[in-house]
Design a protein around this motif. Structure first.
Motif, PDB file in Angstrom:
ATOM      1  N   SER A  11       0.561 -15.017 -17.999  1.00 16.52           N
ATOM      2  CA  SER A  11       0.843 -13.810 -18.485  1.00 16.52           C
ATOM      3  C   SER A  11       1.911 -13.420 -18.583  1.00 16.52           C
ATOM      4  O   SER A  11       3.025 -13.506 -19.441  1.00 16.52           O
ATOM      5  N   LEU A  12       2.667 -13.711 -17.370  1.00 15.52           N
ATOM      6  CA  LEU A  12       3.623 -13.276 -17.247  1.00 15.52           C
ATOM      7  C   LEU A  12       5.081 -14.575 -17.420  1.00 15.52           C
ATOM      8  O   LEU A  12       5.797 -14.530 -17.938  1.00 15.52           O
ATOM      9  N   VAL A  13       4.645 -15.488 -17.486  1.00 13.32           N
ATOM     10  CA  VAL A  13       5.274 -16.795 -17.482  1.00 13.32           C
ATOM     11  C   VAL A  13       5.222 -17.171 -19.299  1.00 13.32           C
ATOM     12  O   VAL A  13       6.792 -16.964 -19.277  1.00 13.32           O
ATOM     13  N   THR A  14       4.388 -16.837 -19.962  1.00 13.18           N
ATOM     14  CA  THR A  14       4.232 -17.081 -21.465  1.00 13.18           C
ATOM     15  C   THR A  14       5.730 -16.056 -21.986  1.00 13.18           C
ATOM     16  O   THR A  14       5.830 -16.227 -22.964  1.00 13.18           O
ATOM     17  N   ALA A  16      10.669  -7.991 -28.497  1.00 11.61           N
ATOM     18  CA  ALA A  16      10.401  -6.832 -27.963  1.00 11.61           C
ATOM     19  C   ALA A  16       9.272  -6.545 -27.373  1.00 11.61           C
ATOM     20  O   ALA A  16       8.735  -6.040 -26.916  1.00 11.61           O
ATOM     21  N   LEU A  17       8.183  -7.658 -28.171  1.00 14.74           N
ATOM     22  CA  LEU A  17       6.782  -7.727 -27.636  1.00 14.74           C
ATOM     23  C   LEU A  17       6.281  -8.521 -26.317  1.00 14.74           C
ATOM     24  O   LEU A  17       6.619  -8.104 -25.232  1.00 14.74           O
ATOM     25  N   GLY A  18       7.550  -9.747 -26.115  1.00  8.28           N
ATOM     26  CA  GLY A  18       7.960  -9.952 -24.893  1.00  8.28           C
ATOM     27  C   GLY A  18       8.097  -8.974 -23.977  1.00  8.28           C
ATOM     28  O   GLY A  18       8.186  -8.936 -23.045  1.00  8.28           O
ATOM     29  N   LEU A  19       9.027  -8.352 -24.133  1.00  9.13           N
ATOM     30  CA  LEU A  19       9.553  -7.292 -23.228  1.00  9.13           C
ATOM     31  C   LEU A  19       8.430  -6.098 -23.001  1.00  9.13           C
ATOM     32  O   LEU A  19       8.149  -5.758 -21.274  1.00  9.13           O
ATOM     33  N   SER A  20       7.968  -5.940 -23.996  1.00  7.55           N
ATOM     34  CA  SER A  20       6.787  -4.920 -23.524  1.00  7.55           C
ATOM     35  C   SER A  20       6.080  -4.903 -22.483  1.00  7.55           C
ATOM     36  O   SER A  20       5.211  -5.212 -21.366  1.00  7.55           O
ATOM     37  N   PHE A  21       5.176  -6.364 -23.283  1.00  6.09           N
ATOM     38  CA  PHE A  21       4.211  -7.936 -22.224  1.00  6.09           C
ATOM     39  C   PHE A  21       4.955  -8.194 -21.156  1.00  6.09           C
ATOM     40  O   PHE A  21       4.458  -7.946 -20.181  1.00  6.09           O
ATOM     41  N   GLN A  38       8.929 -16.031 -24.110  1.00  2.00           N
ATOM     42  CA  GLN A  38       8.959 -15.283 -25.292  1.00  2.00           C
ATOM     43  C   GLN A  38       9.975 -14.549 -25.268  1.00  2.00           C
ATOM     44  O   GLN A  38      10.725 -13.880 -26.090  1.00  2.00           O
ATOM     45  N   LEU A  39      10.227 -13.761 -24.292  1.00  3.38           N
ATOM     46  CA  LEU A  39      10.892 -12.095 -23.555  1.00  3.38           C
ATOM     47  C   LEU A  39      12.987 -13.167 -23.733  1.00  3.38           C
ATOM     48  O   LEU A  39      13.942 -12.771 -24.481  1.00  3.38           O
ATOM     49  N   LEU A  40      13.056 -13.961 -22.833  1.00  2.00           N
ATOM     50  CA  LEU A  40      14.314 -14.255 -23.207  1.00  2.00           C
ATOM     51  C   LEU A  40      15.178 -15.845 -24.294  1.00  2.00           C
ATOM     52  O   LEU A  40      15.621 -15.945 -24.590  1.00  2.00           O
ATOM     53  N   ALA A  41      14.009 -15.645 -25.195  1.00  2.00           N
ATOM     54  CA  ALA A  41      13.931 -16.758 -26.307  1.00  2.00           C
ATOM     55  C   ALA A  41      14.849 -16.123 -27.739  1.00  2.00           C
ATOM     56  O   ALA A  41      15.661 -17.137 -27.776  1.00  2.00           O
TER      57      ALA A  41
END
Length: 248
Positions: free
Chosen positions: A54-57, A171-176, A61-64
Motif C-alpha cells: 500500500s505504501l509503495v503503490t 489527492a487520493l494518493g496523499l490520503s492513502f 500515485q502521489l508523486l505522479a
C-alpha cells in the motif's frame, strides 16, 4: 512445505488482483486486499500484511501528479485528522475483539460498495472545507484504525471538492499514503506489527506491482465503468460475507 504453498498462493493472488484493480481504476488495493485476506486471517494480520504494498503503490500515485505542494497546503487539516483518528481507533483492530473487527471490516466494504454503486456526487462548498476536512479526516482515521480500510468517507469527500482528474488521483494518493503511515504507527503502538508479517508484506510488493502494470494494460482495453461496476458488486458480496462472519 505443503502448508506454506497455499499461504504463498493466497498472498500472491490477493495482491496481484488488488494491484490490478488499482491499476485499472486508481484505487482499491488496501480495500481488496483487506477484504480477501480477512477471509483467511484476523484483520490485524491482514492490515500488517498490506502496509508495504500500500505504501509503495500510493507514494507512486502521489508523486505522479504535478501539484503535490498545492494539494498538501489545501488538505493538511484533513491529513492531521486522519492521523489522529487512526491512532485513536487502532486499538480496535489490534485488540482482542476479532469478531468486532471482522464485522467492522465487512460493514466498511458494504458501505463503500453501496456508495460506489449509487454514484453519489456530493458538492462541498469551499467555505466548508475548513471544518469538513478535519472532520472527514478524523472519521476516516477511526474507520482505518478499526478496520484497515482507508476509503470511507475520504474518497467521496475528495471527489466532492471539484478537483481536476489528475489532482484527484494525487489527492487520493496523499490520503492513502498518510493513512498507511498512520495505520503502521497505530499497529506498532499496540505491539501488533510483528517482524515476520512485515517481511511477508515486503514480498507481497512484487505481485502488487505486477498487478498494477497489468491493470494499466487492461485499462486501455476495458471500459473503466464496466470494471468499476464489477468491482463494487464484488466488494458488496465480500463485505456481506465478512459482516455475517463477524456477527454470527
Amino acid at each position: 512445505m505443503t502448508d506454506l504453498l497455499p499461504f504463498v498462493l493466497l498472498i500472491a493472488g490477493t495482491f496481484l488482483f488488488a494491484g490490478l484493480v488499482k491499476g485499472v481504476i486508481g484505487l482499491g488495493l488496501p480495500t481488496v486486499s483487506m477484504g480477501l485476506l480477512g477471509l483467511a486471517m484476523p484483520p490485524v494480520e491482514a492490515a500488517a500484511m498490506l502496509l508495504v504494498p500500500s505504501l509503495v503503490t500510493n507514494i507512486w500515485q502521489l508523486l505522479a501528479g504535478p501539484r503535490f505542494g498545492a494539494l498538501l497546503r489545501r488538505l493538511w487539516p484533513m491529513m492531521v485528522g486522519v492521523v489522529v483518528g487512526t491512532l485513536a481507533g487502532s486499538g480496535i483492530i489490534a485488540g482482542t475483539a476479532a469478531h468486532a473487527a471482522t464485522a467492522g471490516l465487512g460493514a466498511a466494504l458494504v458501505l463503500y460498495a453501496v456508495v460506489g454503486l449509487m454514484k453519489l456526487r456530493l458538492c462541498i462548498p469551499p467555505g466548508a472545507e475548513r471544518w469538513a476536512g478535519p472532520l472527514v479526516g478524523a472519521v476516516t482515521g477511526l474507520v482505518t484504525g478499526a478496520t484497515g480500510v482507508f476509503v470511507i468517507p475520504a474518497v467521496p469527500y475528495l471527489g466532492s471538492l471539484g478537483l481536476e482528474r489528475d489532482d484527484l488521483v494525487q489527492a487520493l494518493g496523499l490520503s492513502f499514503t498518510v493513512s498507511t503511515f498512520a495505520l503502521a504507527g497505530g499497529l506498532a503502538l499496540h505491539g501488533a506489527l510483528p517482524l515476520a508479517i512485515t517481511g511477508t508484506s515486503l514480498l507481497a510488493l512484487l505481485p502488487a506491482l505486477a498487478g498494477m502494470a497489468l491493470g494499466g494494460w487492461l485499462r486501455a482495453r476495458v471500459r473503466p465503468e464496466t470494471f468499476r461496476l464489477c468491482f463494487f458488486l464484488g466488494l458488496l458480496a465480500l463485505g456481506g460475507e465478512l459482516l455475517w462472519r463477524g456477527v454470527a
